[in-house]
Design a protein around this motif. Structure first.
Motif, PDB file in Angstrom:
ATOM      1  N   VAL A  34       0.826  -1.031   0.053  1.00 16.51           N
ATOM      2  CA  VAL A  34       0.137  -0.015  -0.047  1.00 16.51           C
ATOM      3  C   VAL A  34       1.026   1.190   0.013  1.00 16.51           C
ATOM      4  N   ILE A  40       1.489  -4.717   3.401  1.00 13.55           N
ATOM      5  CA  ILE A  40       0.379  -4.836   4.348  1.00 13.55           C
ATOM      6  C   ILE A  40       0.213  -6.260   4.494  1.00 13.55           C
ATOM      7  N   SER A  60      -1.097 -10.384   8.021  1.00 16.32           N
ATOM      8  CA  SER A  60      -1.421  -9.275   7.870  1.00 16.32           C
ATOM      9  C   SER A  60      -1.605  -8.537   9.313  1.00 16.32           C
ATOM     10  N   LYS A  97      -4.184  -6.433  10.022  1.00 11.43           N
ATOM     11  CA  LYS A  97      -5.469  -5.716  10.125  1.00 11.43           C
ATOM     12  C   LYS A  97      -6.358  -7.036  10.196  1.00 11.43           C
ATOM     13  N   TRP A 145      -7.847  -1.202   2.121  1.00 13.48           N
ATOM     14  CA  TRP A 145      -7.124  -1.335   3.219  1.00 13.48           C
ATOM     15  C   TRP A 145      -7.039  -0.053   4.324  1.00 13.48           C
ATOM     16  N   LYS A 146      -6.997   1.288   3.504  1.00 15.26           N
ATOM     17  CA  LYS A 146      -6.984   2.440   4.324  1.00 15.26           C
ATOM     18  C   LYS A 146      -8.286   2.853   4.834  1.00 15.26           C
ATOM     19  N   SER A 205     -10.137   0.171   6.053  1.00 10.21           N
ATOM     20  CA  SER A 205     -10.489  -1.226   6.696  1.00 10.21           C
ATOM     21  C   SER A 205     -12.076  -1.775   6.096  1.00 10.21           C
ATOM     22  N   LEU A 219     -11.993  -6.188   3.721  1.00 13.52           N
ATOM     23  CA  LEU A 219     -10.768  -6.552   3.917  1.00 13.52           C
ATOM     24  C   LEU A 219     -10.757  -8.224   3.573  1.00 13.52           C
ATOM     25  N   LEU A 268      -9.676  -8.617   0.046  1.00 10.33           N
ATOM     26  CA  LEU A 268      -8.370  -8.452  -0.082  1.00 10.33           C
ATOM     27  C   LEU A 268      -7.325  -9.398   0.434  1.00 10.33           C
TER      28      LEU A 268
END
Length: 817
Positions: free
Chosen positions: A184, A193, A208, A210, A339-340, A342, A345, A348
């Motif tokens: 990212v 990330i 990861s 998150k 990602w930014k 959240s 996810l 992702l």
DNA sequence: TTTGGTGTGGTCTGGA
DNA sequence: TCCAGACCACACC
């Protein structure tokens, strides 16, 4: 087998350091354990040639001068007289044996100016390759090793006393792991990330920092912990092979950068040493001690890319084509956003996992081929997966040269390569002009490995040219190149031609043995990979003669091969015509002939093969129900552009826009539909309707952007373009918007509405918000479709309004506006 | 650092 | 404005 010996499978061979002659051979036992074999018995060396008229006394003086020479505090271990062949002729040399690999360069540089020395040889053969060559050690095969051993650090070490090759084709169980990362943007830098890991033993994981609701996700605190954990997992799973797709220039590059930022060492090998980057030409390759890092992208790019039809070599495209499965779709922006914020996810995480899964699947198909390449070219897996065609054949020849007691010619220096490159091209293959239109019942014949079989049959090798023994017969040389004054020896097999002969003969044996194998058996698959590897090497031999960087460069040999190629194909064409057949088209090694039946085809085949010498063989590929040859701008039928259909309704397309990546999807799809209507359905009316519909769809603005994208590669630094074409403009725009475009990038762009030239209106596909209907109708869809239709006598008018209007399409579009 | 020559076709460029 | 030739990419074998 010596009862004290250990049987081992060679994964990698490398020099431990420039200062020591120690070779490190990473192996696996039959019981799946890693073993490091250390061999300290080998020494680096190179040859020097002294002037021919040097007297005995002077030779002795030179020998002692070299023996006493101290460079950088070191003396040669030995300086001995040697005799070797150079292009078949004897040469007197001195062999200088040293202790440290690094001294090869130091000593050979030091004596560069000595007037007693005429030339140096083999100083540029890398030490570990020198070792493998001299010891006849083949990576990805078995050896028996004796010697003292100790254990520790998760593997045992054997200090080799003896190493013996074992003749055994089977492979041990090898564990392989794929790794892929996601980044990212954060300010100027990218940040790791996420990383996905998947192996061939049922393990999969994404790491990861998150949370997301995915069972294979492991959540850690931050980037530093992620990288640390990645290292732990790799060491814990302990794979033999790590596969990536572009890991050399992306994944490991980034991992290494971010580790540095985080104050970490990337320790993922079998020793405690860090991940290294080995310089290979202009770029670096990620090298992991004790395992083998195979970056599949290199292999795809170097070896199999021209067998693929993908418009780019992305993991998505390549895996779609090879294993029939691609990635989930996720744009860079979408990924950043997910990602930014959240959000999404889970998607992702799964996206990241897919990359590793595809890489493993791809590796299952490609690795067996690379393994066989290792065995045939005698190169390590690390190297074989990264070598180009010319490098593969070159290292094979280096090995063969040692066996034949031939000196390995030096690589050309830069200036020499420039001279070679500037030389005027020589004549290549013969193309028989096609006859325009549709032809029914076409038999296709082609030569089996035309150029290799010519090389063998006529013994084409640099040192067999103008031999003393076959040149002065009364009637002149019998093995003379048609239309040229070159001739080759008939009595003594040449070095390069002999090597090619081995490749071809081995391949023919394997192909024969495959007839009796079960196609689903492992044996069949391995044999098939092997014959394919042999084919790759044999086919590389002709191009290698003409390649400027070649050690065994010989334009004359390359020229001779193509001259004979033209001779044979023309001979076959004449023969077919003499037997009353019409030849419709031919290119280099193939010909299309109108026939009444298969029987007739086989008769022609037999008749031809009866007269072909040596390894030359014509093959019958089959009969096509019909073939379409389209016109070129010149008015005559175009060479290298045609379509065929067989009795199963299978279509084969060559050269047409459909198979080119620099045409839009809408143009290619329309052309393909037109082709099918004509070839398969025998309905030109349908074809016309298809084109009209496509035109209307474009006019109404209903075509999706994906179908309008044109792909073109940037083949040089942007500044070097003399002509500013659409793809160059699109690339410049991309750069000005903060994206990177490297040499070799494939630009995807769309021609948009507005004023100015086509180029000025080219927009990177990501940014394009509209398209220019006129361009896509007049410059894409219609020309592509007309290419097919005009072969049947249709004109643009027929397309526009069922043949009733005299308006050209240009006017038609203009009127609508 | 990207094995060879043969061939087609699009777009640009610059001169008439 | 038109057109030929140069430039460029990508196919075939």
């Amino acid at each position: 087998m010596d009862e004290n010996a250990t049987r081992l499978f060679i994964l990698d061979v490398q020099q431990e350091s420039p200062d020591k002659p120690d070779m490190h051979i990473w192996c696996k036992t039959e019981k799946d354990e890693p073993v490091l074999v250390i061999d300290r018995s080998f020494r680096p060396y190179f040859y020097v040639e002294y002037a021919k008229d040097t007297g005995e006394k002077e030779v002795g003086e030179l020998q002692s001068k070299l023996s006493e020479l101290i460079v950088d505090g070191n003396k040669p271990e030995k300086v001995e007289l040697a005799e070797k062949k150079f292009y078949g002729k004897k040469k007197h040399l001195m062999r200088i044996t040293l202790t440290r690999p690094v001294d090869i360069t130091k000593f050979s540089d030091h004596i560069k100016e000595w007037k007693e020395i005429k030339a140096k040889y083999e100083h540029s053969v890398t030490f570990f390759r020198r070792y493998m060559t001299d010891r006849k050690m083949i990576p990805m095969t078995w050896i028996d090793v004796t010697g003292a051993s100790d254990t520790g650090n998760g593997f045992s070490t054997i200090y080799a006393e003896s190493i013996t090759s074992v003749h055994e084709d089977a492979y041990p169980k090898l564990s392989m792991m794929a790794i892929d990362i996601e980044l990212v943007e954060e300010g100027e830098l990218d940040k790791v990330i996420m990383v996905s890991i998947k192996d061939n033993r049922g393990f999969k994981k994404v790491i990861s920092y998150k949370k997301a609701d995915v069972d294979f996700l492991e959540v850690v605190g931050d980037e530093k912990e992620l990288l640390k954990r990645l290292c732990e997992v790799v060491r814990g799973r302990n794979p033999d092979i790590i596969v990536t797709y572009n890991g050399d220039r992306f994944d490991f590059e980034k991992i290494s950068q971010r580790a540095k930022v985080n104050g970490l060492h990337v320790v993922i090998g079998r020793t405690g040493n860090e991940l290294k980057f080995k310089k290979r030409g202009k770029f670096y390759s990620a090298w992991i001690e004790g395992r083998v890092h195979v970056d599949l992208y290199n292999f795809v790019d170097n070896i199999i890319s021209d067998t693929l039809s993908s418009e780019s070599l992305s993991l998505d495209n390549v895996s779609r084509e090879i294993i029939g499965r691609g990635k989930r779709k996720m744009e860079w922006e979408e990924l950043q956003k997910a990602w930014k914020e959240s959000k999404g996810l889970e998607r992702l995480v799964k996206y990241c996992m897919t990359d590793s899964e595809l890489t493993v699947s791809l590796a299952k198909v490609l690795l067996p081929q690379i393994f066989e390449l290792c065995r045939i070219a005698g190169q390590t897996l690390f190297d074989a997966s990264r070598l180009t065609y010319s490098q593969l054949i070159e290292w094979l020849l280096v090995r063969k040269a040692y066996e034949a007691d031939e000196i390995i010619p030096n690589r050309p220096k830069y200036e020499e390569m420039e001279i070679r490159r500037r030389a005027a091209p020589y004549t290549g293959g013969y193309v028989y002009p096609p006859k325009e239109g549709i032809h029914k019942k076409l038999a296709l014949f082609d030569f089996a490995s035309l150029y290799p079989s010519i090389t063998i049959t006529h013994n084409i090798s640099p040192e067999t040219l103008y031999c003393q023994c076959c040149g002065d017969e009364e009637k002149g040389p019998t093995n003379k190149v048609p239309g040229e004054d070159y001739y080759y020896c008939k009595a003594h097999p040449g070095f390069v031609s002999g090597t090619v002969k081995e490749l071809i003969e081995k391949r023919r044996e394997l192909k024969a043995s495959m007839q009796e194998m079960d196609e689903d058996s492992d044996e069949y698959k391995v044999t098939n990979s092997r014959q394919y590897a042999l084919k790759i090497l044999a086919n590389a031999s002709y191009g290698y003669y003409g390649y400027a960087g070649s050690r065994w460069y010989s334009r004359v040999c390359a020229q001779s091969i193509t001259a004979w190629g033209r001779y044979y194909i023309q001979k076959v064409i004449r023969k077919a015509e003499k037997m009353g057949h019409e030849v419709v088209y031919g290119d280099t090694d193939s010909l299309f002939v109108k026939v009444k039946s298969k029987k007739e085809s086989l008769e022609l085949l037999d008749e031809v093969n009866r007269t072909l010498p040596g390894a030359m063989e014509l093959e019958f590929q089959g009969i096509y129900t019909s073939g379409l040859f389209v016109p070129a701008k010149t008015g005559l039928a175009a060479k290298k552009r045609y379509a065929l259909i067989d009795s199963d309704g299978e279509i084969t397309i060559r050269g047409l826009e459909i198979v080119r990546r620099d045409w839009s999807g809408i143009a290619k799809d329309t052309q393909e539909k037109v082709l099918l209507s004509i070839l398969r359905d025998n309905s030109p009316e349908d074809a016309l309707v298809t084109v009209r519909r496509a035109v209307q769809k474009i006019e109404k603005g209903k075509v999706s952007m994906d179908d309008l994208v044109i792909h073109t590669q940037i083949t040089r630094p942007l500044k070097e373009y003399e002509q500013i074409s659409p793809h160059v403009v699109a690339a410049r725009k991309s750069i000005s918007r903060g994206r990177t475009v490297a040499q070799g990038s494939v630009i995807a762009y769309v021609i948009t509405k507005g004023s100015g030239s086509i180029s000025e209106r080219a927009e990177p596909s990501e940014d394009a918000e509209n398209y220019d209907p006129e361009y896509y109708i007049n410059n894409q869809v219609v020309p592509a479709a007309m290419r097919i239709l005009s072969a049947l006598g249709y004109t643009e008018d027929d397309v526009v309004s069922e043949g009733e209007t005299q308006y050209s399409l240009q006017n038609f579009v203009g009127k609508k506006k």
